[in-house]
Design an enzyme around this catalytic site. Sequence first.
Site, PDB file in Angstrom:
ATOM      1  N   ARG A   1       0.635  -1.256   0.268  1.00  0.00           N
ATOM      2  CA  ARG A   1      -0.041  -0.229   0.063  1.00  0.00           C
ATOM      3  C   ARG A   1       1.022   1.332  -0.143  1.00  0.00           C
ATOM      4  O   ARG A   1       1.764   1.530   0.968  1.00  0.00           O
ATOM      5  CB  ARG A   1      -0.985   0.604   1.140  1.00  0.00           C
ATOM      6  CG  ARG A   1      -1.708  -1.711   0.930  1.00  0.00           C
ATOM      7  CD  ARG A   1      -3.165  -0.852   2.650  1.00  0.00           C
ATOM      8  NE  ARG A   1      -3.689  -2.344   2.902  1.00  0.00           N
ATOM      9  CZ  ARG A   1      -4.397  -2.921   3.695  1.00  0.00           C
ATOM     10  NH1 ARG A   1      -4.854  -1.783   4.554  1.00  0.00           N
ATOM     11  NH2 ARG A   1      -4.755  -3.833   3.418  1.00  0.00           N
TER      12      ARG A   1
ATOM     13  N   ARG B   1       2.466   0.814  10.786  1.00  0.00           N
ATOM     14  CA  ARG B   1       2.209   1.793   9.212  1.00  0.00           C
ATOM     15  C   ARG B   1       3.397   1.341   8.457  1.00  0.00           C
ATOM     16  O   ARG B   1       4.187   2.123   8.418  1.00  0.00           O
ATOM     17  CB  ARG B   1       1.770   3.377   8.986  1.00  0.00           C
ATOM     18  CG  ARG B   1       1.058   3.516   9.690  1.00  0.00           C
ATOM     19  CD  ARG B   1      -0.609   3.357   9.142  1.00  0.00           C
ATOM     20  NE  ARG B   1      -1.807   4.245   9.836  1.00  0.00           N
ATOM     21  CZ  ARG B   1      -3.248   4.045   9.056  1.00  0.00           C
ATOM     22  NH1 ARG B   1      -2.974   4.032   8.295  1.00  0.00           N
ATOM     23  NH2 ARG B   1      -4.305   4.176   9.864  1.00  0.00           N
TER      24      ARG B   1
ATOM     25  N   GLU C   1      -5.574  -1.555  15.067  1.00  0.00           N
ATOM     26  CA  GLU C   1      -6.291  -2.769  14.654  1.00  0.00           C
ATOM     27  C   GLU C   1      -5.930  -3.812  13.627  1.00  0.00           C
ATOM     28  O   GLU C   1      -4.843  -3.464  13.661  1.00  0.00           O
ATOM     29  CB  GLU C   1      -7.154  -1.703  13.809  1.00  0.00           C
ATOM     30  CG  GLU C   1      -7.861  -2.838  12.067  1.00  0.00           C
ATOM     31  CD  GLU C   1      -8.121  -2.482  11.250  1.00  0.00           C
ATOM     32  OE1 GLU C   1      -8.063  -2.684   9.996  1.00  0.00           O
ATOM     33  OE2 GLU C   1      -8.727  -0.960  10.685  1.00  0.00           O
TER      34      GLU C   1
ATOM     35  N   SER D   1     -10.415  -6.214  10.095  1.00  0.00           N
ATOM     36  CA  SER D   1     -11.408  -5.899   9.653  1.00  0.00           C
ATOM     37  C   SER D   1     -12.471  -6.635   9.070  1.00  0.00           C
ATOM     38  O   SER D   1     -11.373  -7.361   7.876  1.00  0.00           O
ATOM     39  CB  SER D   1     -11.389  -4.536   8.823  1.00  0.00           C
ATOM     40  OG  SER D   1     -10.877  -3.095   9.106  1.00  0.00           O
TER      41      SER D   1
ATOM     42  N   ARG E   1       1.280  -5.078  13.034  1.00  0.00           N
ATOM     43  CA  ARG E   1       0.233  -4.519  14.852  1.00  0.00           C
ATOM     44  C   ARG E   1       0.240  -5.941  15.634  1.00  0.00           C
ATOM     45  O   ARG E   1       0.376  -5.713  16.882  1.00  0.00           O
ATOM     46  CB  ARG E   1      -0.240  -4.071  14.747  1.00  0.00           C
ATOM     47  CG  ARG E   1      -0.545  -2.866  13.756  1.00  0.00           C
ATOM     48  CD  ARG E   1      -2.390  -2.245  13.363  1.00  0.00           C
ATOM     49  NE  ARG E   1      -1.432  -1.207  12.770  1.00  0.00           N
ATOM     50  CZ  ARG E   1      -2.277  -0.164  12.376  1.00  0.00           C
ATOM     51  NH1 ARG E   1      -3.849  -0.294  12.048  1.00  0.00           N
ATOM     52  NH2 ARG E   1      -2.220   0.983  11.665  1.00  0.00           N
TER      53      ARG E   1
END
Length: 420
Positions: free
Chosen positions: A260, A275, A347, A350, A389
Amino acid sequence: MLDLQFIREHPEEVKRNARRKHVDVDIDRLLELDQHRRRAITESQHLKEQRNRVSKEIAQRKKSGEDATELIAEMQTVARRIKELDTTIRELEEQIEAILLRIPNMLHESVPDGEDAADNVVVRTWGEPATDEWRKPHWELMTQLELADFERGAKISGSGFPLYVGKGAQLERALISFMLDLHTRQHGYEELFPPFLVNTASMIGTGQLPKFEEDMYRCRDDELYLIPTAEVPLTNIHRDEILTSAELPKKICGYSACFRREAGSYGVETRGLLRLHQFNKVELVKFTRPEESYEELESLVRDAEEVLQLLGLPYRVVLLCAGDSTFATAKTYDIEVWAPGVRRWLEVSSCSNFEDFQARRANIRYRPQPHQKPQFVHTLNGSGVATPRLMAALLEHYQLPDGHIEIPEVLHQYLPFDRI
């Protein structure tokens, strides 16, 4: 993609839904183009009927030796008009398609209103978050224990591309193997190992294109994209296919690296593993019958939760509000793990139900009964889970006051050590 007929019948509802998701799209322009297209189609059909009818009359006149010059000239004019209309229809359909691809999915009725993450709703929590002041953030632990070399990773590729080394690399591999084994052996998913580059049609199918093109790495010479998530190749394996009802629900999972371009905010948010431009993830994907998809969503969340439970990491499940929901989702739960070194919820998964939004874009259908008309499936996916994470929370949770790291028992079988 939403059904155009649904948009015609519920324009205000579609507009309100787009506003709730903070998406700017011109529904009125879409409906205007749709009206022009339908008028052009009607005129073209009438002219084609006229042409067919007059062509028969011309043939009869010629057969009987009568003059058909006037009718032939008239039909030449009609033919030119039909050609103009067909070109107009194609152009209008392209414009309509471009707008349709930018209309977000409709939110499920259970999704709460809200502007951003601050309005999300905590559904449940598990475990007791540690709050000891002595705990260090994971980037300090990884550097001190030589689990990662962030400087050399940046030298090789740039910021956001971590280089795991030694026991850090082994631990990363162990987490991936543990999750794949859990989901395939206990949760009933079929394991696939997908390509990491996909074509434009695949990106359109899952909703990444055209909206998120700027966030993706693109190989322009080959018109391929590095995947932002394994959701893309796993969902697209059934693009343009018709499944049988007996195959549903179909559950697949796979590991992939994810890429990403968007790196998030500045400062502490980008330190360590919080990140990244490249990271690893185990993805869970389901194809279901429409009437079963929300039951399957709850099951999907539980499958991802068990990863954290077996690792003994405190977490919470959060229902995303409208304003924090993504473009393609109808309903999403985030799973956030507690990282005591940075004192934050992070997080790691999802889990979303897209209903038939992706299936319409990718043309994925199933046949309820052998001779019945095919219907669109519902697609779901969730991280099961992402490793960066997860690694951060694990190191921060299992660190000891003397600076060492205990390894959760469930990972012992995957590692030649039980302590770092």
